[in-house]
Design a protein around this motif. Structure first.
Motif, short mmCIF file in Angstrom:
data_model
loop_
_atom_site.label_atom_id
_atom_site.label_comp_id
_atom_site.label_asym_id
_atom_site.label_seq_id
_atom_site.Cartn_x
_atom_site.Cartn_y
_atom_site.Cartn_z
N ARG A 120 1.11 5.85 8.40
CA ARG A 120 2.54 6.14 8.23
C ARG A 120 2.77 7.28 7.24
NH1 ARG A 120 6.41 0.81 8.56
NH2 ARG A 120 5.59 -0.01 10.53
N LEU A 121 1.84 7.41 6.30
CA LEU A 121 1.97 8.49 5.31
C LEU A 121 1.19 9.74 5.73
CD1 LEU A 121 1.56 6.29 2.09
CD2 LEU A 121 3.69 7.28 2.98
N ALA A 122 0.74 9.76 6.97
CA ALA A 122 0.00 10.91 7.52
C ALA A 122 -1.31 11.16 6.78
CB ALA A 122 0.87 12.17 7.52
N LEU A 123 -1.90 10.08 6.30
CA LEU A 123 -3.21 10.18 5.66
C LEU A 123 -4.28 9.72 6.65
CD1 LEU A 123 -2.37 8.60 2.18
CD2 LEU A 123 -2.62 11.03 2.73
N THR A 132 0.83 -1.21 0.00
CA THR A 132 0.00 0.00 0.00
C THR A 132 0.86 1.26 0.00
OG1 THR A 132 -1.74 -1.17 1.22
CG2 THR A 132 -1.84 1.24 1.21
N GLU A 133 1.92 1.27 0.78
CA GLU A 133 2.83 2.43 0.80
C GLU A 133 3.38 2.69 -0.60
OE1 GLU A 133 4.99 3.35 5.00
OE2 GLU A 133 5.81 1.67 3.85
N ALA A 134 3.80 1.62 -1.27
CA ALA A 134 4.36 1.78 -2.61
C ALA A 134 3.32 2.33 -3.57
CB ALA A 134 4.90 0.44 -3.11
N ALA A 135 2.08 1.83 -3.46
CA ALA A 135 1.03 2.27 -4.38
C ALA A 135 0.62 3.71 -4.13
CB ALA A 135 -0.19 1.35 -4.25
N LEU A 136 0.57 4.11 -2.86
CA LEU A 136 0.12 5.47 -2.53
C LEU A 136 1.18 6.54 -2.80
CD1 LEU A 136 -1.85 4.84 0.81
CD2 LEU A 136 -2.77 5.16 -1.51
N THR A 137 2.43 6.12 -2.90
CA THR A 137 3.51 7.08 -3.17
C THR A 137 4.02 7.02 -4.60
OG1 THR A 137 5.13 5.48 -2.32
CG2 THR A 137 4.27 7.10 -0.75
N ALA A 138 3.37 6.19 -5.43
CA ALA A 138 3.77 6.09 -6.83
C ALA A 138 3.44 7.39 -7.57
CB ALA A 138 3.05 4.91 -7.48
N VAL A 182 -7.92 8.14 7.63
CA VAL A 182 -9.00 7.25 7.16
C VAL A 182 -10.24 7.59 7.98
CG1 VAL A 182 -9.77 4.85 6.96
CG2 VAL A 182 -7.35 5.39 6.57
N PRO A 183 -11.33 8.03 7.33
CA PRO A 183 -11.60 8.03 5.89
C PRO A 183 -11.48 9.41 5.22
CG PRO A 183 -13.66 8.28 7.04
CD PRO A 183 -12.58 8.26 8.09
N GLU A 184 -11.06 10.44 5.97
CA GLU A 184 -11.09 11.79 5.41
C GLU A 184 -10.24 11.91 4.15
OE1 GLU A 184 -12.00 12.07 9.78
OE2 GLU A 184 -10.50 11.04 8.54
N ASP A 185 -9.05 11.29 4.16
CA ASP A 185 -8.16 11.36 3.00
C ASP A 185 -8.21 10.09 2.14
OD1 ASP A 185 -7.07 13.88 3.84
OD2 ASP A 185 -5.87 12.78 5.31
N LEU A 186 -8.58 8.98 2.76
CA LEU A 186 -8.51 7.69 2.09
C LEU A 186 -9.56 6.75 2.67
CD1 LEU A 186 -6.75 5.95 0.05
CD2 LEU A 186 -5.53 5.14 2.09
N SER A 187 -10.45 6.25 1.84
CA SER A 187 -11.43 5.25 2.28
C SER A 187 -10.86 3.86 2.07
CB SER A 187 -12.74 5.40 1.50
OG SER A 187 -13.45 6.56 1.90
N VAL A 188 -11.22 2.93 2.98
CA VAL A 188 -10.71 1.56 2.91
C VAL A 188 -11.86 0.59 3.15
CG1 VAL A 188 -9.11 -0.13 3.89
CG2 VAL A 188 -8.44 2.28 3.76
N THR A 189 -11.94 -0.46 2.30
CA THR A 189 -12.93 -1.53 2.52
C THR A 189 -12.21 -2.87 2.56
OG1 THR A 189 -13.40 -2.06 0.19
CG2 THR A 189 -14.63 -0.22 1.18
#
Length: 335
Positions: free
Chosen positions: A257-260, A226-232, A262-269
Motif C-alpha cells: 500500500r505504501l509502494a514499497l 505497520t503503516e503507522a510505523a513505516l510512515t512515522a 518486499v524485499p528490495e525496499d523492506l525485508s519481512v520475517t
C-alpha cells in the motif's frame, strides 16, 4: 463375525492375557520385552482387535480422555498441535477433546458439568491459559505448552526453543546488513511473546536500532500498525521481524500500500511457517515451529504424569527457513 477378544490375541501371540493388557494399555515398559510388545501389537492389528474401552475405564476408574485447551481452531498452528497430540493419544487408547476459546484468546464456558469426572488431564497452550479457570478441574494433571517453565501450576512443561528461533531471525537480518529494524509484536501478554521481545532486544540492541509496534493477531490490525510505523517521522526501518506469519502477511500488505517492494525496499520475517508462508508472494522467511511435535510431546508428558513418571525433555528445536522476503537493505538515498 465374532469380535476378537484379548484372549484371542494372547492365544495367537503365545502370551498371557495379562501381557496383552500391559502392552495395549501402554504399561509394558520394564515388564515386557520390546520384541514381545511388538509381537502383541502386530497380532492385535492382524486380528483387528480393539479394546473395550468402556469396560476398561470402569476397571481403571478413569475416562482415558485428555482436554487440549487452545486459543482458536482457526489458527493452523493449533490444529497441527491437536494432530500430534491425538496421534500419541490414540497409540495409548486415549481420546483428546478440543476446547477452543471463542474469541481466540479468552475463556470459554465450561464444556463439562464436572471436568474432574470427565477428564484424566489437561494440556493447555499458554495463550489460552485464562480458559483454565472456566474448566473447574482444579487438581487435574496439567501440562502447559509454550509457557514459563518456572510457573508452579503445571505438572510438566513442553516448550519450543523460541529464543533460539528469534536469535536466528535477528542474526539473519544483521548478516544481510540491516541496522534499522521494526519488531511487529503480538499484542498479547504471554510468556512466549515476552521471550521473543527480550531476545530481539538482546541480540539486536548493540548492533541495530530496534523499534516496536504492537498489533492483535489479525492481518488487518498488522496492516494498520505497520503503516503507522513505516510512515512515522524519522528514518524508515529496512526490516520487520513479526511475531508470527499472520502479522507478517499484514506487514507485507502495508508495504504494498505504501509502494514499497518486499524485499528490495523492506525485508519481512515471520514465525510459525504456516501454509500462509508459501502462499504469499514473495514467499516468507520464517521460523519453522514443529507444531505436531509440540502436540506429541504434550500428550507424552501427560501420559508420563498420569503414570507417576517424572517428565524431563529439552526444548523442541526450531529453525529459520530463509525464503524470498528477505534481502540486503536498499542503498542509502543520495543527498
Amino acid at each position: 463375525m465374532t469380535r476378537p477378544t484379548s484372549r484371542d490375541v494372547a492365544g495367537a501371540a503365545g502370551v498371557s492375557q495379562a501381557t496383552v493388557s500391559l502392552v495395549l494399555g501402554g504399561k509394558w515398559r520394564g515388564r515386557v520385552s520390546e520384541r514381545t510388545a511388538a509381537l502383541v501389537r502386530e497380532t492385535a492389528e492382524t486380528l483387528g482387535y480393539r479394546p473395550n474401552l468402556a469396560a476398561r475405564n470402569l476397571r481403571l476408574g478413569s475416562t482415558r480422555t485428555a482436554l487440549l485447551v487452545v486459543p482458536a481452531l482457526t489458527n493452523e498452528f493449533f490444529a497441527r498441535v491437536y494432530t500430534g497430540a491425538a496421534r500419541i493419544a490414540s497409540d495409548h487408547g486415549f481420546g483428546v477433546v478440543l476446547y477452543p476459546s471463542p474469541d481466540g484468546t479468552g475463556p470459554a464456558r465450561d464444556p463439562f458439568p464436572s471436568a474432574r469426572a470427565a477428564l484424566d488431564g489437561v494440556i493447555a497452550s499458554s495463550m489460552a491459559a485464562a480458559a483454565l479457570d472456566a474448566i473447574g478441574g482444579n487438581g487435574l494433571p496439567l501440562v502447559m505448552l509454550d509457557s514459563d517453565p518456572t510457573a508452579g501450576q503445571a505438572a510438566a512443561h513442553v516448550n519450543l526453543a523460541m529464543a533460539d528461533g528469534m536469535r536466528q531471525a535477528a542474526e539473519h537480518l544483521l548478516g544481510l546488513g540491516h541496522r534499522r529494524i521494526l519488531h511487529l509484536a503480538a499484542d498479547i501478554d504471554t510468556w512466549t511473546f515476552h521471550v521473543r521481545a527480550r531476545t530481539l532486544a538482546t541480540v539486536l540492541g548493540p548492533h541495530a536500532e530496534l523499534r516496536t509496534a504492537r498489533a492483535a493477531l489479525t492481518v488487518a490490525d498488522a496492516l494498520t500498525a505497520t503503516e503507522a510505523a513505516l510512515t512515522a517521522p524519522g528514518p524508515r526501518p529496512t526490516a520487520i521481524v513479526c511475531d508470527d506469519d499472520i502479522l507478517a502477511a499484514g506487514a507485507c500488505k502495508a508495504a504494498r500500500r505504501l509502494a514499497l517492494r518486499v524485499p528490495e525496499d523492506l525485508s519481512v520475517t515471520g514465525v510459525d511457517d504456516l501454509a500462509l508462508a508459501t502462499a504469499v508472494e514473495p514467499e516468507l522467511t520464517t521460523v519453522h515451529l514443529p507444531a505436531e511435535r509440540v502436540g506429541e510431546q504434550g500428550m507424552a508428558a501427560l501420559l508420563a504424569v498420569l503414570e507417576g513418571t517424572p517428565w524431563t525433555a529439552p526444548d523442541i528445536p526450531v529453525e529459520l527457513v530463509v525464503r524470498a522476503s528477505t534481502a540486503p537493505p536498499p542503498p542509502p538515498a543520495r543527498p
